[in-house]
Motif scaffolding. Structure first.
Motif, PDB file in Angstrom:
ATOM      1  N   ALA A 139     -79.403 103.085  68.149  1.00  0.00           N
ATOM      2  CA  ALA A 139     -78.492 103.221  69.283  1.00  0.00           C
ATOM      3  C   ALA A 139     -77.190 103.899  68.876  1.00  0.00           C
ATOM      4  O   ALA A 139     -76.728 103.763  67.737  1.00  0.00           O
ATOM      5  N   ILE A 140     -76.595 104.591  69.834  1.00  0.00           N
ATOM      6  CA  ILE A 140     -75.304 105.248  69.646  1.00  0.00           C
ATOM      7  C   ILE A 140     -74.243 104.427  70.379  1.00  0.00           C
ATOM      8  O   ILE A 140     -74.343 104.213  71.588  1.00  0.00           O
ATOM      9  N   GLU A 141     -73.260 103.968  69.631  1.00  0.00           N
ATOM     10  CA  GLU A 141     -72.227 103.126  70.223  1.00  0.00           C
ATOM     11  C   GLU A 141     -71.150 103.959  70.915  1.00  0.00           C
ATOM     12  O   GLU A 141     -70.663 104.948  70.368  1.00  0.00           O
ATOM     13  N   ILE A 142     -70.786 103.522  72.126  1.00  0.00           N
ATOM     14  CA  ILE A 142     -69.584 104.002  72.788  1.00  0.00           C
ATOM     15  C   ILE A 142     -68.562 102.879  72.662  1.00  0.00           C
ATOM     16  O   ILE A 142     -68.797 101.757  73.100  1.00  0.00           O
ATOM     17  N   ASN A 143     -67.443 103.193  72.030  1.00  0.00           N
ATOM     18  CA  ASN A 143     -66.496 102.192  71.546  1.00  0.00           C
ATOM     19  C   ASN A 143     -65.234 102.192  72.402  1.00  0.00           C
ATOM     20  O   ASN A 143     -64.528 103.204  72.492  1.00  0.00           O
ATOM     21  N   ASN A 144     -64.936 101.061  73.042  1.00  0.00           N
ATOM     22  CA  ASN A 144     -63.815 100.994  73.977  1.00  0.00           C
ATOM     23  C   ASN A 144     -62.467 101.180  73.283  1.00  0.00           C
ATOM     24  O   ASN A 144     -61.565 101.819  73.818  1.00  0.00           O
ATOM     25  N   THR A 145     -62.318 100.643  72.090  1.00  0.00           N
ATOM     26  CA  THR A 145     -61.061 100.805  71.360  1.00  0.00           C
ATOM     27  C   THR A 145     -60.802 102.272  71.058  1.00  0.00           C
ATOM     28  O   THR A 145     -59.676 102.766  71.198  1.00  0.00           O
ATOM     29  N   THR A 146     -61.841 102.985  70.654  1.00  0.00           N
ATOM     30  CA  THR A 146     -61.712 104.418  70.396  1.00  0.00           C
ATOM     31  C   THR A 146     -61.229 105.162  71.639  1.00  0.00           C
ATOM     32  O   THR A 146     -60.375 106.050  71.553  1.00  0.00           O
ATOM     33  N   LEU A 147     -61.754 104.787  72.795  1.00  0.00           N
ATOM     34  CA  LEU A 147     -61.438 105.505  74.030  1.00  0.00           C
ATOM     35  C   LEU A 147     -60.021 105.253  74.517  1.00  0.00           C
ATOM     36  O   LEU A 147     -59.543 105.969  75.403  1.00  0.00           O
ATOM     37  N   THR A 181     -72.723  99.419  73.778  1.00  0.00           N
ATOM     38  CA  THR A 181     -71.321  99.383  74.192  1.00  0.00           C
ATOM     39  C   THR A 181     -70.570  98.300  73.427  1.00  0.00           C
ATOM     40  O   THR A 181     -70.957  97.141  73.432  1.00  0.00           O
ATOM     41  N   GLY A 182     -69.476  98.691  72.782  1.00  0.00           N
ATOM     42  CA  GLY A 182     -68.708  97.744  71.988  1.00  0.00           C
ATOM     43  C   GLY A 182     -67.229  97.817  72.284  1.00  0.00           C
ATOM     44  O   GLY A 182     -66.665  98.906  72.436  1.00  0.00           O
ATOM     45  N   ASP A 233     -59.769  91.031  73.938  1.00  0.00           N
ATOM     46  CA  ASP A 233     -60.469  92.303  74.127  1.00  0.00           C
ATOM     47  C   ASP A 233     -61.986  92.144  74.194  1.00  0.00           C
ATOM     48  O   ASP A 233     -62.697  93.113  74.512  1.00  0.00           O
ATOM     49  N   VAL A 234     -62.497  90.963  73.897  1.00  0.00           N
ATOM     50  CA  VAL A 234     -63.948  90.773  73.943  1.00  0.00           C
ATOM     51  C   VAL A 234     -64.434  90.967  75.378  1.00  0.00           C
ATOM     52  O   VAL A 234     -63.932  90.339  76.311  1.00  0.00           O
ATOM     53  N   GLY A 235     -65.395  91.851  75.554  1.00  0.00           N
ATOM     54  CA  GLY A 235     -65.912  92.138  76.887  1.00  0.00           C
ATOM     55  C   GLY A 235     -65.094  93.150  77.659  1.00  0.00           C
ATOM     56  O   GLY A 235     -65.432  93.482  78.799  1.00  0.00           O
ATOM     57  N   ASN A 236     -64.021  93.656  77.051  1.00  0.00           N
ATOM     58  CA  ASN A 236     -63.222  94.693  77.708  1.00  0.00           C
ATOM     59  C   ASN A 236     -63.895  96.039  77.455  1.00  0.00           C
ATOM     60  O   ASN A 236     -63.699  96.669  76.415  1.00  0.00           O
ATOM     61  N   LEU A 237     -64.693  96.455  78.427  1.00  0.00           N
ATOM     62  CA  LEU A 237     -65.511  97.661  78.285  1.00  0.00           C
ATOM     63  C   LEU A 237     -65.250  98.632  79.430  1.00  0.00           C
ATOM     64  O   LEU A 237     -66.110  99.439  79.788  1.00  0.00           O
ATOM     65  N   ASP A 238     -64.048  98.565  79.988  1.00  0.00           N
ATOM     66  CA  ASP A 238     -63.747  99.361  81.179  1.00  0.00           C
ATOM     67  C   ASP A 238     -63.820 100.863  80.905  1.00  0.00           C
ATOM     68  O   ASP A 238     -64.367 101.630  81.712  1.00  0.00           O
TER      69      ASP A 238
END
Length: 247
Positions: free
Chosen positions: A155-163, A191-192, A200-205
């Motif tokens: 899987a390829i992660e899309i990282n919320n902190t990065t965004l 999604t992480g 921030d846990v579950g913050n995937l907006d």
């Protein structure tokens, strides 16, 4: 897009995070998650715990605060050969393994080296997902690596902190490009939050926004439902988790 699983979270055991596992679980519940992966940094990262910490995750309950807990690790990519810092005796006690580049462990070099390292990580078979790939310090050939991930069901992660744009500066546009290429190739996405504090846990907006804007189908997002995530683990050859049969 609806996302019910956060596959990348840290506790204070990582050495530079600030919450306990129970605090993370509590916020996971408050933020509407059904499941989350606890993925502290593996031992090569400064401040990270000894590998026994990860082996001993077998003592963890399968549910905390009513949320399913996936036992995992964020391992470090060590070299161009694609080795990761997971002790061989630890594999059987883990449900989920991320591999990521981190500057204190793998000194950024060049696009060709990073590409080959990622290919070797994928082919090594020990890793379920590649973490925060948008980091411009670790440029790589997007199409070649994503095609390899597709082939091996990594899987390829899309990282919320990065965004958010204030960590790994310059990553946002690259994440959109990676997601677009991944959509075309048909890779699986995860999604992480990369949470280092429980709030921030579950913050995937931002992740959800990217997935919607790129138009990625929900069946390719393994965190869209608990069943999709568990089916992905089965596809990866992970042992079934009896406590989650009803999910």
């Amino acid at each position: 897009m609806k996302l019910v699983i956060d596959t990348h979270t840290h506790t204070y055991a990582s050495g530079h995070a600030y919450s306990t596992l129970i605090e993370n679980a509590r916020l996971a519940k408050e933020n509407g998650l059904e499941m989350f992966c606890t993925t502290d940094h593996a031992e090569s990262m400064p401040g990270a715990p000894h590998y026994w910490f990860f082996s001993n995750q077998r003592v963890l309950p399968r549910f905390l605060e009513g949320v399913a807990v996936i036992r995992g690790v964020e391992s470090n990519i060590l070299n161009i050969e694609g080795e990761v810092d997971i002790h061989p005796t630890t594999d059987r006690n883990l449900d989920w393994v991320i591999a990521s580049f981190h500057e204190p462990v793998f000194r950024p070099t060049n696009k060709e080296t990073h590409t080959q390292a990622l290919i070797n990580v994928i082919e090594g078979g020990r890793v379920d997902a590649l973490g925060h790939l948008g980091n411009p310090n670790f440029d790589f050939d997007f199409e070649v690596v994503l095609a390899e991930a597709k082939k091996h069901n990594v899987a390829i992660e899309i990282n919320n902190t990065t965004l958010r744009g204030n960590s790994r500066v310059g990553s946002v546009e690259r994440c959109y490009e990676i997601a677009t290429i991944g959509k075309e190739l048909g890779v699986y996405f995860t999604t992480g939050s990369d949470a280092h504090f429980c709030h921030d846990v579950g913050n995937l907006d931002l992740v959800s926004k990217l997935l919607d804007e790129v138009g990625i189908a929900s069946e390719k997002v393994i965190t869209h439902s608990s069943r999709q995530f568990l089916d992905f683990l089965a596809l990866r050859g992970r042992a079934p988790i009896a406590e989650y049969d009803h999910l």
